[in-house]
Design an enzyme around this catalytic site. Structure first.
Site, PDB file in Angstrom:
ATOM      1  N   HIS A  20      -2.948  -5.172 -30.851  1.00 36.86           N
ATOM      2  CA  HIS A  20      -3.235  -4.964 -29.434  1.00 36.86           C
ATOM      3  C   HIS A  20      -4.539  -4.223 -29.169  1.00 36.86           C
ATOM      4  CE1 HIS A  20       0.809  -6.439 -29.068  1.00 36.86           C
ATOM      5  NE2 HIS A  20       0.821  -6.301 -27.761  1.00 36.86           N
ATOM      6  N   LYS A  61       8.254  -0.298 -20.550  1.00 36.36           N
ATOM      7  CA  LYS A  61       6.849  -0.141 -20.170  1.00 36.36           C
ATOM      8  C   LYS A  61       6.544  -1.008 -18.955  1.00 36.36           C
ATOM      9  CE  LYS A  61       4.356   1.010 -24.432  1.00 36.36           C
ATOM     10  NZ  LYS A  61       3.285   0.527 -25.342  1.00 36.36           N
ATOM     11  N   ARG A  80       9.041   6.335  -4.370  1.00 33.63           N
ATOM     12  CA  ARG A  80       9.236   7.221  -5.532  1.00 33.63           C
ATOM     13  C   ARG A  80      10.223   6.676  -6.561  1.00 33.63           C
ATOM     14  NH1 ARG A  80       8.812  11.083  -1.245  1.00 33.63           N
ATOM     15  NH2 ARG A  80       6.868  12.276  -1.417  1.00 33.63           N
ATOM     16  N   GLU A 114       6.547   6.543 -26.894  1.00 39.37           N
ATOM     17  CA  GLU A 114       5.373   6.209 -27.711  1.00 39.37           C
ATOM     18  C   GLU A 114       4.607   7.442 -28.179  1.00 39.37           C
ATOM     19  OE1 GLU A 114       2.974   2.190 -27.485  1.00 39.37           O
ATOM     20  OE2 GLU A 114       1.991   3.674 -26.228  1.00 39.37           O
ATOM     21  N   HIS A 117      -6.471  -6.352 -26.698  1.00 42.01           N
ATOM     22  CA  HIS A 117      -6.739  -5.874 -25.337  1.00 42.01           C
ATOM     23  C   HIS A 117      -8.229  -5.818 -25.049  1.00 42.01           C
ATOM     24  CE1 HIS A 117      -2.611  -3.698 -24.630  1.00 42.01           C
ATOM     25  NE2 HIS A 117      -2.510  -5.004 -24.638  1.00 42.01           N
ATOM     26  N   HIS A 158      -2.758 -13.230 -23.337  1.00 41.99           N
ATOM     27  CA  HIS A 158      -2.341 -12.052 -24.090  1.00 41.99           C
ATOM     28  C   HIS A 158      -1.929 -12.432 -25.509  1.00 41.99           C
ATOM     29  CE1 HIS A 158      -0.695  -8.146 -25.007  1.00 41.99           C
ATOM     30  NE2 HIS A 158       0.496  -8.681 -25.273  1.00 41.99           N
ATOM     31  N   GLU A 181       3.772 -12.623 -30.433  1.00 39.99           N
ATOM     32  CA  GLU A 181       4.499 -11.353 -30.467  1.00 39.99           C
ATOM     33  C   GLU A 181       5.621 -11.389 -31.509  1.00 39.99           C
ATOM     34  OE1 GLU A 181       3.719  -8.635 -29.107  1.00 39.99           O
ATOM     35  OE2 GLU A 181       2.536  -9.048 -27.313  1.00 39.99           O
TER      36      GLU A 181
END
Length: 362
Positions: free
Chosen positions: A248, A143, A121, A237, A252, A265, A185
């Site tokens: 993206h 993220k 957890r 976000e 993606h 990427h 990026e």
């Protein structure tokens, strides 16, 4: 221990970003600042392990350390790999007081961070980014995620690290293809949020190609400051942070179509950013002169602006799984000038297909 630069990220779980520090100094920092840590679980990549694990572990004499090595490739960000990490962690005796160290690039950071967020957890973790992409982007913002056949990063969590520890010397062994991922990026950050950074990249193109260390330290610092600023305004976000997804939605889709193999990427983001720029130009949001500057910089750095042999209809369909989408409507990030971008919620399929056709070589 000499700290060259320290940035603070204010969020639901505030953390510090240290730039220009040594891998071997992290142990002393953890012992002094956090305390109560006995077991470290290092998740890393084979090449990174070969070059940098010994330096890192040299600073961990006070801790029990176990190392979990993840094979290279975006496809390793999967539920299958997550399950294997869990089995290995249990075998190492990892408990709720253990700390996960993500030693590697974006794949390792995303995977190890998500693993830390769900193991028992949630246990603590540290980002140690060793690639340019991770240093300027993926290690910042909390993220974490794994991929799914239906789309990239569909399973994840917002789970900030304890600290981000960046040693610039790890860039020295980075293959140029991996450098390009980070440069994509960096250009993205400049286009969406920092016109002065964009000009810096234009002026220093050759020094970037020549891999001058001082230039990389400056572009890293300036690039991640764009991300830190946006993240602190919108941690989860809900609005402005979506701007960081410039390129993206398109990128993606390319990665998903290729099953996360064959297109990195960074290359996906580069082509996706150009597609978004073309769409913005078609809408009259950005001038042709600024489009040319973006194209010239991207090409000048050796990043791709086109891709061959793709079906735009398939890519359009794959964009439907984008996490930004709302009520069946594709949500895109488009630049309206260099240094600024917009969230666009009314893009129609026809104009998206037109943008795809401009970056696809038949």
């Amino acid at each position: 221990m000499k700290m060259k630069q320290k940035l603070e990220v204010t969020s639901s779980r505030p953390y510090s970003i240290f730039l220009g520090v040594g891998l071997e100094d992290l142990g002393a920092y953890l012992e002094k600042e956090l305390g109560g840590i006995e077991h470290l679980l290092i998740v890393t990549h084979p090449r990174v392990k070969e070059h940098y694990l010994e330096r890192l572990i040299n600073g961990f004499s006070a801790f029990q350390c176990d190392v979990l090595v993840v094979p290279p490739g975006e496809e390793e960000k999967s539920l299958e790999r997550l399950s294997k990490l869990t089995s290995e962690a249990v075998a190492c005796g990892a408990d709720r007081h253990s700390v996960v160290l993500a030693l590697g690039g974006g794949v390792i950071g995303d995977l190890a961070g998500f693993f830390a967020s769900v193991y028992m957890r949630g246990i603590r973790f540290v980002q140690i980014p060793t690639t340019l992409l991770a240093q300027v982007d993926s290690s910042i913002g909390g993220k974490t995620a794994v991929n799914h056949p239906s789309g990239k990063n569909l399973l994840g969590a917002f789970y900030p690290p304890l600290v981000v520890w960046t040693d610039f010397s790890t860039l020295e062994t980075l293959p140029w293809e991996e450098v390009l991922n980070g440069l994509a990026e960096t250009v993205k950050h400049a286009v969406l949020g920092d016109a002065a950074l964009f000009s810096f990249l234009e002026t220093n193109q050759q020094k970037i190609i020549d891999r001058i260390p001082e230039i990389y330290q400056e572009l890293t610092s300036r690039s991640l400051q764009v991300k830190v600023r946006v993240v602190m305004e919108d941690e989860k976000e809900k609005g402005q942070r979506m701007l960081l997804n410039l390129g993206h939605s398109f990128g993606h889709a390319l990665e998903t179509e290729a099953a996360y193999q064959g297109i990195s990427h960074g290359k996906g983001v580069s082509i996706g950013m150009i597609a978004a720029t073309y769409l913005a130009e078609a809408r009259g949001l950005i001038t042709s002169a600024e489009v040319k500057r973006i194209l010239d910089l991207v090409k000048g750095l050796g990043l791709p602006i086109q891709i061959q042999g793709k079906d735009p209809e398939i890519l359009l369909h794959l964009m439907e799984a984008d996490k930004k989408n709302q009520k069946g409507q594709k949500v895109l990030i488009l630049p309206d000038k260099i240094g600024h971008a917009l969230v666009v919620r009314d893009a129609c399929d026809e104009e998206i297909l037109q943008a795809w056709n401009k970056v696809i070589i038949k």
